[in-house]
Structures are given as C-alpha cells and as structure tokens.
Design a protein around this motif. Structure first.
Motif, PDB file in Angstrom:
ATOM      1  N   LYS A 159       0.851  -1.196   0.000  1.00 23.80           N
ATOM      2  CA  LYS A 159       0.000   0.000   0.000  1.00 23.80           C
ATOM      3  C   LYS A 159       0.881   1.239   0.000  1.00 23.80           C
ATOM      4  CE  LYS A 159      -1.957   1.401   3.785  1.00 23.80           C
ATOM      5  NZ  LYS A 159      -2.825   1.501   4.970  1.00 23.80           N
ATOM      6  N   VAL A 160       0.761   2.066  -1.019  1.00 24.60           N
ATOM      7  CA  VAL A 160       1.552   3.295  -1.125  1.00 24.60           C
ATOM      8  C   VAL A 160       1.064   4.289  -0.074  1.00 24.60           C
ATOM      9  CG1 VAL A 160       2.240   5.201  -2.616  1.00 24.60           C
ATOM     10  CG2 VAL A 160       1.920   2.913  -3.587  1.00 24.60           C
ATOM     11  N   ASP A 161       1.987   4.792   0.770  1.00 24.48           N
ATOM     12  CA  ASP A 161       1.570   5.720   1.823  1.00 24.48           C
ATOM     13  C   ASP A 161       2.344   7.033   1.827  1.00 24.48           C
ATOM     14  OD1 ASP A 161       3.992   4.923   2.877  1.00 24.48           O
ATOM     15  OD2 ASP A 161       3.124   3.677   4.447  1.00 24.48           O
ATOM     16  N   ALA A 162       3.362   7.166   0.958  1.00 29.32           N
ATOM     17  CA  ALA A 162       4.100   8.424   0.920  1.00 29.32           C
ATOM     18  C   ALA A 162       4.902   8.510  -0.373  1.00 29.32           C
ATOM     19  CB  ALA A 162       5.034   8.550   2.123  1.00 29.32           C
ATOM     20  N   LEU A 163       5.241   9.740  -0.736  1.00 24.23           N
ATOM     21  CA  LEU A 163       6.124  10.005  -1.871  1.00 24.23           C
ATOM     22  C   LEU A 163       7.447  10.507  -1.322  1.00 24.23           C
ATOM     23  CD1 LEU A 163       3.536  11.892  -4.106  1.00 24.23           C
ATOM     24  CD2 LEU A 163       4.220   9.486  -4.291  1.00 24.23           C
ATOM     25  N   THR A 176      -6.513  10.655  -1.224  1.00 26.34           N
ATOM     26  CA  THR A 176      -6.004   9.486  -1.954  1.00 26.34           C
ATOM     27  C   THR A 176      -5.341   8.450  -1.044  1.00 26.34           C
ATOM     28  OG1 THR A 176      -3.855  10.537  -2.380  1.00 26.34           O
ATOM     29  CG2 THR A 176      -5.605  10.911  -4.005  1.00 26.34           C
ATOM     30  N   ALA A 177      -5.257   8.734   0.252  1.00 27.10           N
ATOM     31  CA  ALA A 177      -4.585   7.806   1.169  1.00 27.10           C
ATOM     32  C   ALA A 177      -5.260   6.442   1.157  1.00 27.10           C
ATOM     33  CB  ALA A 177      -4.592   8.374   2.583  1.00 27.10           C
ATOM     34  N   GLY A 178      -4.447   5.393   1.080  1.00 26.83           N
ATOM     35  CA  GLY A 178      -4.953   4.030   1.152  1.00 26.83           C
ATOM     36  C   GLY A 178      -5.488   3.471  -0.155  1.00 26.83           C
ATOM     37  N   LYS A 179      -5.447   4.248  -1.241  1.00 25.74           N
ATOM     38  CA  LYS A 179      -6.042   3.790  -2.497  1.00 25.74           C
ATOM     39  C   LYS A 179      -5.030   3.200  -3.472  1.00 25.74           C
ATOM     40  CE  LYS A 179      -9.945   7.005  -2.286  1.00 25.74           C
ATOM     41  NZ  LYS A 179     -10.668   8.101  -2.977  1.00 25.74           N
ATOM     42  N   VAL A 190       3.319  -7.058 -12.691  1.00 32.16           N
ATOM     43  CA  VAL A 190       2.882  -6.225 -11.577  1.00 32.16           C
ATOM     44  C   VAL A 190       1.491  -5.708 -11.902  1.00 32.16           C
ATOM     45  CG1 VAL A 190       3.940  -4.141 -12.560  1.00 32.16           C
ATOM     46  CG2 VAL A 190       3.464  -4.247 -10.110  1.00 32.16           C
ATOM     47  N   ARG A 191       0.683  -5.613 -10.877  1.00 28.59           N
ATOM     48  CA  ARG A 191      -0.645  -5.057 -11.071  1.00 28.59           C
ATOM     49  C   ARG A 191      -1.068  -4.337  -9.805  1.00 28.59           C
ATOM     50  NH1 ARG A 191      -3.803  -7.988 -13.558  1.00 28.59           N
ATOM     51  NH2 ARG A 191      -2.299  -9.521 -14.274  1.00 28.59           N
ATOM     52  N   GLY A 192      -2.054  -3.467  -9.943  1.00 34.97           N
ATOM     53  CA  GLY A 192      -2.508  -2.738  -8.766  1.00 34.97           C
ATOM     54  C   GLY A 192      -3.395  -1.582  -9.122  1.00 34.97           C
ATOM     55  N   ASN A 193      -3.326  -0.529  -8.324  1.00 34.36           N
ATOM     56  CA  ASN A 193      -4.158   0.651  -8.503  1.00 34.36           C
ATOM     57  C   ASN A 193      -3.298   1.882  -8.251  1.00 34.36           C
ATOM     58  OD1 ASN A 193      -6.144   2.846  -7.773  1.00 34.36           O
ATOM     59  ND2 ASN A 193      -7.574   1.194  -8.270  1.00 34.36           N
ATOM     60  N   LEU A 194      -3.491   2.912  -9.052  1.00 32.18           N
ATOM     61  CA  LEU A 194      -2.694   4.131  -8.931  1.00 32.18           C
ATOM     62  C   LEU A 194      -3.401   5.214  -8.123  1.00 32.18           C
ATOM     63  CD1 LEU A 194      -1.370   4.313 -12.600  1.00 32.18           C
ATOM     64  CD2 LEU A 194      -0.168   3.458 -10.574  1.00 32.18           C
ATOM     65  N   GLY A 195      -4.477   4.837  -7.456  1.00 27.01           N
ATOM     66  CA  GLY A 195      -5.252   5.805  -6.704  1.00 27.01           C
ATOM     67  C   GLY A 195      -6.578   6.096  -7.358  1.00 27.01           C
ATOM     68  N   LEU A 252      10.786   2.402  -3.372  1.00 28.97           N
ATOM     69  CA  LEU A 252      11.137   2.343  -4.784  1.00 28.97           C
ATOM     70  C   LEU A 252      11.698   3.711  -5.151  1.00 28.97           C
ATOM     71  CD1 LEU A 252       7.904   0.627  -6.190  1.00 28.97           C
ATOM     72  CD2 LEU A 252      10.128  -0.459  -5.836  1.00 28.97           C
ATOM     73  N   THR A 253      12.917   3.751  -5.672  1.00 28.16           N
ATOM     74  CA  THR A 253      13.584   5.015  -5.959  1.00 28.16           C
ATOM     75  C   THR A 253      14.047   5.058  -7.403  1.00 28.16           C
ATOM     76  OG1 THR A 253      14.387   5.063  -3.670  1.00 28.16           O
ATOM     77  CG2 THR A 253      15.372   6.627  -5.218  1.00 28.16           C
ATOM     78  N   ALA A 254      13.540   6.030  -8.152  1.00 31.63           N
ATOM     79  CA  ALA A 254      13.895   6.191  -9.556  1.00 31.63           C
ATOM     80  C   ALA A 254      15.258   6.864  -9.678  1.00 31.63           C
ATOM     81  CB  ALA A 254      12.821   7.007 -10.271  1.00 31.63           C
ATOM     82  N   HIS A 255      15.768   6.928 -10.899  1.00 29.68           N
ATOM     83  CA  HIS A 255      17.119   7.442 -11.147  1.00 29.68           C
ATOM     84  C   HIS A 255      17.286   8.881 -10.656  1.00 29.68           C
ATOM     85  CE1 HIS A 255      20.985   8.016 -13.079  1.00 29.68           C
ATOM     86  NE2 HIS A 255      20.518   9.088 -13.704  1.00 29.68           N
ATOM     87  N   GLY A 256      16.277   9.711 -10.802  1.00 25.53           N
ATOM     88  CA  GLY A 256      16.383  11.105 -10.397  1.00 25.53           C
ATOM     89  C   GLY A 256      16.254  11.342  -8.918  1.00 25.53           C
ATOM     90  N   GLY A 257      15.983  10.289  -8.129  1.00 25.18           N
ATOM     91  CA  GLY A 257      15.862  10.437  -6.673  1.00 25.18           C
ATOM     92  C   GLY A 257      14.455  10.452  -6.153  1.00 25.18           C
ATOM     93  N   THR A 258      13.468  10.631  -7.059  1.00 23.23           N
ATOM     94  CA  THR A 258      12.071  10.583  -6.621  1.00 23.23           C
ATOM     95  C   THR A 258      11.669   9.133  -6.391  1.00 23.23           C
ATOM     96  OG1 THR A 258      11.270  10.555  -8.904  1.00 23.23           O
ATOM     97  CG2 THR A 258      11.443  12.702  -7.814  1.00 23.23           C
ATOM     98  N   GLY A 259      10.705   8.929  -5.526  1.00 26.02           N
ATOM     99  CA  GLY A 259      10.347   7.553  -5.231  1.00 26.02           C
ATOM    100  C   GLY A 259       9.022   7.400  -4.525  1.00 26.02           C
ATOM    101  N   ILE A 260       8.806   6.176  -4.054  1.00 19.08           N
ATOM    102  CA  ILE A 260       7.557   5.769  -3.411  1.00 19.08           C
ATOM    103  C   ILE A 260       7.897   5.014  -2.142  1.00 19.08           C
ATOM    104  CG2 ILE A 260       5.490   4.319  -3.606  1.00 19.08           C
ATOM    105  CD1 ILE A 260       5.758   4.623  -6.655  1.00 19.08           C
ATOM    106  N   ARG A 261       7.116   5.232  -1.112  1.00 18.45           N
ATOM    107  CA  ARG A 261       7.201   4.429   0.101  1.00 18.45           C
ATOM    108  C   ARG A 261       5.881   3.679   0.223  1.00 18.45           C
ATOM    109  NH1 ARG A 261       8.476   4.801   6.234  1.00 18.45           N
ATOM    110  NH2 ARG A 261       6.547   3.952   7.043  1.00 18.45           N
ATOM    111  N   ALA A 262       5.963   2.368   0.523  1.00 14.89           N
ATOM    112  CA  ALA A 262       4.747   1.557   0.664  1.00 14.89           C
ATOM    113  C   ALA A 262       4.909   0.597   1.829  1.00 14.89           C
ATOM    114  CB  ALA A 262       4.455   0.794  -0.626  1.00 14.89           C
ATOM    115  N   THR A 263       3.804   0.211   2.440  1.00 11.29           N
ATOM    116  CA  THR A 263       3.835  -0.742   3.558  1.00 11.29           C
ATOM    117  C   THR A 263       3.134  -2.022   3.181  1.00 11.29           C
ATOM    118  OG1 THR A 263       1.854   0.314   4.478  1.00 11.29           O
ATOM    119  CG2 THR A 263       3.971   1.029   5.340  1.00 11.29           C
ATOM    120  N   ALA A 264       3.614  -3.125   3.755  1.00 12.17           N
ATOM    121  CA  ALA A 264       3.039  -4.439   3.462  1.00 12.17           C
ATOM    122  C   ALA A 264       1.672  -4.566   4.104  1.00 12.17           C
ATOM    123  CB  ALA A 264       3.963  -5.532   3.983  1.00 12.17           C
TER     124      ALA A 264
END
Length: 264
Positions: A159-163, A176-179, A190-195, A252-264
C-alpha cells in the motif's frame, strides 16, 4: 653508591607508573564504551514525557533503527531522520515527515514526540525496554517488538503511503490515502491501482533493481488529487528502479531520486 642508584631507579619506576595511569596520557588503555545495539531493531512507542506531562502513544506508533537512520510512525504521520549511536548516546538529526492533518489529541502527542526525539539522547536499554532521555529530562519509553519476518517483494500487497524525494518525504494528495496499491507476481508481472485507475504490466526483478516495462492503465476520469497521484506514481514506475525493504516498508527510488514508500 649502590644504594643511591637503587633509590633513583625506584623513583623512576614510580614516575613512569604514574604517567601511564594519568587520564588522557599517551598509552592510556581505557576501553571505549561499547555502542548500545539499536541498529536493526524495531520498537513500539509506549509514551512520551515532555514538560512534566505524560502522553500515551497510540497503538500503532513505533520506530525502527536502521543503518544511520531512525524511521517510524507517530500513529498519524510517518517520520524519518538521520541517527547515530556512540556508546550510550543516540544523536538524532532533523526529521522529515509526512504532513497529514491529525486529530487534536494525536497532534499533541506527535508534536511532543518530534520535539523529544531529536538531538543528543541518553540511551537506557534493559531487556525489552528502551528509554531515550533528553538533557532536560524529557523522555520516550519504548518496548521491543518481536522479531518480524521481512515480507518478500513478490506476492506481498504493498500500500503506497508516501512520496519521497531524496531524504525528504511527503504525504499523498488529499483524499487518496490508502487507495494506491501494487502487487508483484512470480511471473514477472505487476498489477494494482494508482489511486484511481488500475495498472498492470511487467516488472523484472534483478538484485536490488526492478525494471518496469510498459504499463497499461484503465481510462477512468478522476478528480484532480487522484490524477496528480497517478502522474507522480507513473513517473517512478518506469524503467529501472532501485528497491529496498526494511521491516515491513518498501521503497522504490527512480534514477532522479524521486520515489515511493509503501507498507506491506
């Protein structure tokens, strides 16, 4: 003459012995205090005492010590800060945090925690209990969490919870929290939902890298914040991305330094 030489030699030995035991002298063998073993441990926050007032922590408040950092949740917002241990002293630097608006009583606790969990803290570890105390006498008390199995990347619903952007962290757009969720499968997909819209595609895992192939999404029209989140996520989920898992948290961290934080 022989007696005089013996006396001089004895005085010299006494002087050398005194020099060898003098504090800070060359050749001092005073052992350094061992560092309190915090790295790699997770803790539930019991309470924060600040300004003479004890504030009990919410049930899901906790922190984890990783190499060079302390990460955790106040029960409302996520926080992260640089941290080092030297002997029985923990030094915590300036923290970054998500900025979710919290209920008034929880906000009071969170503010007290952030103010207390900073700077130089005396560490007292006894069994499964940990106390971190400031020079003013304010403190955070914690209980050791049982050892948890680190969840695998593949097969876990994340579950994505932060950028994230470098060392900084920000909350998701309002509403959009929790979506947003992602699940990696054994077949490399990979599959899922982007919000708002659903997403699917390929994600090849090699070492600590996930390489995202072209991703397809549904075409629902979403409200502003949801579309903002979707665009931000798609910027990260593209090409090779570095991933890491600490306890139950995926980054998950992209080349430019931006990324995603998610919890199990």
């Amino acid at each position: 003459m022989h007696t005089q030489r013996t006396a001089v030699a004895a005085l010299a030995l006494v002087a050398l012995a005194a020099c060898g035991t003098e504090k800070g002298s060359a050749g001092s063998s005073t052992p350094a205090e061992p560092d309190v073993p915090l790295t790699g441990t997770g803790w539930t926050v019991d309470s924060v005492t600040a300004g003479g007032q004890v504030r009990k922590a919410p049930a899901d408040a906790g922190i984890a010590f990783e190499k060079g950092r302390v990460n955790g949740s106040s029960g409302c917002n996520h926080l992260s800060a640089p941290a080092t241990v030297r002997g029985a002293t923990l030094t915590v630097g300036a923290a970054t945090s998500t900025l979710i608006g919290c209920p008034k009583n929880l906000q009071s606790y969170e503010t007290a925690l952030r103010k207390t969990l900073t700077g130089k803290l005396a560490v007292h570890l006894s069994g499964g209990k940990l106390t971190l105390r400031t020079q003013k006498g304010d403190s955070v008390t914690l209980t050791r969490k049982p050892a948890e199995r680190t969840p695998p990347l593949v097969g876990t619903a994340w579950k994505v919870d932060a950028l994230t952007d470098g060392a900084s962290m920000s909350t998701l757009p309002p509403g959009t929290a929790g979506k947003a969720r992602l699940t990696f499968a054994k077949d490399g997909s990979v599959r899922g939902n982007l919000g708002c819209n659903k997403v699917s595609g390929m994600a090849k895992v090699t070492g600590s890298t996930v390489t995202f192939g072209p991703l397809t999404t549904t075409r629902m029209m979403c409200k502003g914040p949801a579309m903002t989140l979707e665009r931000q996520l798609l910027k990260v989920l593209h090409g090779p991305v570095r991933y890491g898992i600490q306890h139950h948290v995926l980054t998950l961290t992209a080349h430019g330094g931006t990324g995603i934080r998610a919890t199990a």
